[in-house]
Design a protein around this motif. Structure first.
Motif, PDB file in Angstrom:
ATOM      1  N   ALA B 110       3.933  55.735  22.785  1.00 60.80           N
ATOM      2  CA  ALA B 110       4.028  54.891  21.855  1.00 60.80           C
ATOM      3  C   ALA B 110       5.085  56.034  20.982  1.00 60.80           C
ATOM      4  CB  ALA B 110       2.633  54.921  20.780  1.00 60.80           C
ATOM      5  N   SER B 113       4.186  57.021  17.120  1.00 61.78           N
ATOM      6  CA  SER B 113       4.226  56.183  15.971  1.00 61.78           C
ATOM      7  C   SER B 113       2.876  55.454  16.077  1.00 61.78           C
ATOM      8  CB  SER B 113       5.288  55.357  15.954  1.00 61.78           C
ATOM      9  OG  SER B 113       5.203  54.045  15.441  1.00 61.78           O
ATOM     10  N   GLU B 115       2.258  52.768  14.322  1.00 62.09           N
ATOM     11  CA  GLU B 115       2.642  51.332  14.234  1.00 62.09           C
ATOM     12  C   GLU B 115       3.034  50.567  15.789  1.00 62.09           C
ATOM     13  OE1 GLU B 115       3.598  53.497  11.808  1.00 62.09           O
ATOM     14  OE2 GLU B 115       3.082  52.379  10.017  1.00 62.09           O
ATOM     15  N   THR B 116       3.814  51.564  16.384  1.00 62.15           N
ATOM     16  CA  THR B 116       3.950  51.150  17.851  1.00 62.15           C
ATOM     17  C   THR B 116       2.569  51.331  18.674  1.00 62.15           C
ATOM     18  OG1 THR B 116       6.125  52.419  17.575  1.00 62.15           O
ATOM     19  CG2 THR B 116       5.597  51.855  19.751  1.00 62.15           C
ATOM     20  N   THR B 119       0.904  47.937  18.320  1.00 60.86           N
ATOM     21  CA  THR B 119       1.596  46.629  18.713  1.00 60.86           C
ATOM     22  C   THR B 119       0.741  45.741  19.690  1.00 60.86           C
ATOM     23  OG1 THR B 119       3.025  47.761  19.985  1.00 60.86           O
ATOM     24  CG2 THR B 119       3.898  47.167  17.469  1.00 60.86           C
ATOM     25  N   GLY B 120       0.395  46.602  20.919  1.00 65.27           N
ATOM     26  CA  GLY B 120      -0.320  45.586  21.699  1.00 65.27           C
ATOM     27  C   GLY B 120      -1.831  45.674  21.627  1.00 65.27           C
ATOM     28  N   ARG B 122      -5.311  46.852  19.389  1.00 68.31           N
ATOM     29  CA  ARG B 122      -5.775  46.901  17.907  1.00 68.31           C
ATOM     30  C   ARG B 122      -7.151  47.136  17.865  1.00 68.31           C
ATOM     31  NH1 ARG B 122      -2.387  42.025  15.582  1.00 68.31           N
ATOM     32  NH2 ARG B 122      -0.377  43.317  15.977  1.00 68.31           N
ATOM     33  N   LEU B 141      -2.258  47.709   8.758  1.00 66.36           N
ATOM     34  CA  LEU B 141      -2.499  47.365  10.072  1.00 66.36           C
ATOM     35  C   LEU B 141      -3.735  46.451  10.282  1.00 66.36           C
ATOM     36  CD1 LEU B 141      -1.705  51.167  10.767  1.00 66.36           C
ATOM     37  CD2 LEU B 141      -0.012  49.198  11.114  1.00 66.36           C
TER      38      LEU B 141
END
Lengths: 402, 227
Positions: B110, B113, B115-116, B119-120, B122, B141
């Motif tokens: 990632a 990060s 955030e990255t 992304t997929g 959670r 987030l």
């Protein structure tokens, strides 16, 4: 049997059984009668209203704590979370031509979507007063004196009422000259008595000298007259001077009429900080982890309804008072008569006569004989009246009819 | 519960043992108290003090309800309980930190990060859903919180979760499970807490107790860590 209904009630609401229901209603009656003896007239407002009324600035009207729903015209309604905002609305509309000060009181069930924890219900009962159109120390003193007398009237002995003055805190926060977000953090730490957090913020924002001392003092100052003295020596700037002078006059007046033993000063009492504007107070009972009453001055609320005027008041949590009083009045034992017999007409007739005397009369249609009826009466602490059947036709029927 | 006897809630276990040491140092009676015994209440009538020993997560509850006037509890437990109590003193011991951690490989993929990384995937496993939810909410987030009761580090190893939120002191457990700290949330130490009514109404009685504990804590109580 299939298809039982769901017998549970939702979290945070409950049934009141006869002894509790009686205790609650008697307490309500007693309090309203007492408020009336101080010149406060009772008002009733709707259980639900347009949501805007509750959002007008009252802290309990915060989004998260309202039970909201939509009517058929698409307007958002809410169950009342407290009574001050509805009364402000009522005064600003229906009573705006009446002379102030207005003294109003209420008893009401209120609804808040709160985590059902420590002494908090989602539906609970309040009684309280609002003194509207009266600023100044006379009104503050009256309201606090009334709060003390009310708790005494409610049967509490060991309680104490802590008095604060949010204007002092507001002055100190202004004096910090920090960005709004920093002030909000400090305010939250003060309001929640998070002294560890407060210390961190003082260090973090590099507050020193007067500013640091003032914040620490706000969080810890506590006591009687001497605490007030200490406050006056330290908070000697801007609005705080007048606010503390006012508080001192209120304190002196209350002390002079013998109420001092129930009172203390604690500038850390902020209640719902953004809503109150002056003297605030909370009532505490040993052993009960939550306040039994609270209130204070809210001079900005009426203005939001287009009728600017000063106001103060307080509300009592009735469930909490009953919990603090712990012994439940009303034992479920009735005083009166159990009327029984084999002839229903005669029983009803005798019951009717006794009812007119104003006593409790319970009609027993089940007992087969006098002994059974005597047992039933004894079990409830009632006197038995065994009625023999009406005999013959000579008995003048309906002689008691009015 | 009355005004005469002061009730202090102490947690079982290591933190409780440290608390007892601090109490002793501050001059409170501690003779015979232990946190890992069957006895749960220790009274010292002469000194007017009573201790109740309970699970760490229950300390805020006893204090919030007023069953205890004061309590000693870790900030980690306190933050997760969200109890309406006064937090008076940082006692300094029982240090640990809340962290977000991820499997090393995924963290590297990632590009370091958060955030990255999110992304997929959670899913966040934790023993502290309130703290975890608040952390991700503040950063905007969206995550799915999975509440576990222990050994959180297992969850990413078997694909139950992508991230964990947990407390660490040395970081050894993370390393052993090939997890890396993505970011810290906040540090935690033991705190002295008070019931809000008791604090106001018994102020004269509580104040010397609070001051004594504060002084003992600042006098350099040995920094211990939680496991």
């Amino acid at each position: 049997m299939a298809g039982y209904l769901n017998f549970q009630v939702p979290a945070g609401v409950r049934d009141l059984l006869p002894p509790e229901a009686t205790a609650l209603r008697e307490l309500e009656q007693e309090l309203v009668a007492f408020f009336q003896s101080w010149g406060y007239r009772e008002v009733l407002t709707p259980t639900f209203e347009f949501v805007e009324t509750f959002q007008a600035g009252s802290p309990a009207g915060e989004e998260g704590s309202l039970y909201k729903f939509i009517d058929r015209d698409g307007r958002v309604l809410a169950l009342r979370p407290e009574m001050t905002a509805p009364i402000a609305r009522l005064v600003a509309t229906s009573l705006r031509r009446e002379d102030v000060p207005l003294r109003l009181c209420y008893r009401a069930g209120v609804f808040r979507y709160e985590e059902p924890r420590a002494g908090r219900l989602r539906e609970f009962h309040q009684a309280g007063v609002e003194l509207i159109g009266a600023g100044g120390e006379a009104a503050d003193a009256e309201i606090i004196a009334l709060a003390v007398e009310t708790l005494l009237k409610a049967g509490l002995q060991e309680f104490r009422i802590g008095i604060g003055q949010v204007a002092v805190t507001k002055g100190v926060l202004q004096d910090l000259e920090l960005p709004r977000e920093a002030v909000a953090q400090i305010k939250a730490a003060l309001a929640g008595k998070d002294l560890v957090g407060l210390e961190g913020l003082i260090d973090g924002y590099n507050l020193k000298g007067r500013k640091k001392r003032h914040l620490e003092l706000l969080a810890t100052l506590h006591g009687g007259k001497e605490a007030l003295e200490e406050a006056r020596t330290n908070f000697n700037r801007g609005g705080a001077i007048a606010a503390l002078a006012g508080l001192e006059r209120v304190w002196k007046a209350l002390a002079a009429c013998g109420l001092e033993k129930w009172l203390f000063i604690d500038l850390g009492i902020l209640r719902d900080f953004d809503y109150y504007t002056g003297i605030v107070f909370e009532g505490y009972v040993p052993g009960l982890g939550v306040p039994v009453c609270g209130g204070g001055r809210y001079d900005d609320l009426l203005g939001r309804f287009g009728y600017p005027c000063p106001a103060t008041g307080f509300a009592l949590g009735l469930e909490r008072i009953l919990m603090a009083r712990s012994e439940v009045k009303g034992t479920g034992q009735d005083e009166g008569y159990l009327v029984a017999g084999r002839d229903l007409a005669a029983v009803l007739r005798r019951a009717r006569e006794l009812h007119r005397e104003g006593t409790t009369v319970i009609i027993d249609g089940q007992s087969e004989n006098r002994r059974q009826a005597a047992d039933r009466a004894a079990a409830r602490g009632l006197a038995l009246v065994w009625v023999e059947p009406l005999t013959g036709t000579g008995e003048p029927q309906g002689k008691d009819d009015v | 519960m009355g005004t005469a006897m002061l009730t202090l809630a102490l947690p079982k276990g290591k933190l409780g043992d440290d608390a007892i040491q601090l109490l002793a140092k501050a001059g409170f009676p501690v003779k015979g108290i232990a946190t890992e015994t069957r006895q749960l209440v220790f009274s010292f009538p002469a000194e007017g003090v009573r201790y109740i020993i309970c699970r760490p997560t229950d300390v805020p509850t006893y204090v919030e309800h007023g069953a205890a006037d004061l309590g000693i509890v870790g900030k980690d437990t306190l933050a997760e309980a969200g109890a309406d109590v006064f937090e008076l003193v940082d006692l300094g011991f029982g240090y640990c930190r809340f962290v977000v951690a991820a499997p090393r490989r995924r963290w590297e993929e990632a590009g370091h990060s958060l955030e990255t990384l999110l992304t997929g995937s959670r899913r966040v496993a934790t023993k502290f859903p309130r703290v975890a939810a608040a952390f991700f909410r503040e950063r905007g987030l969206p995550v799915e919180i999975i509440k576990l009761h222990g050994n959180i580090e297992l969850a990413p190893l078997v694909g139950l979760a992508d991230l964990i939120v947990d407390i660490v002191s040395t970081g050894r457990t993370l390393k052993e499970n090939d997890l890396v700290e993505v970011t810290g949330i906040f540090p935690s130490t033991a705190r002295l807490i008070a019931n809000r009514v008791s604090y106001r109404i018994n102020y004269q009685r509580l104040r010397p107790v609070i001051e004594a504990l504060k002084a003992a804590a600042q006098g350099g109580a040995g920094i211990a860590t939680c496991s």
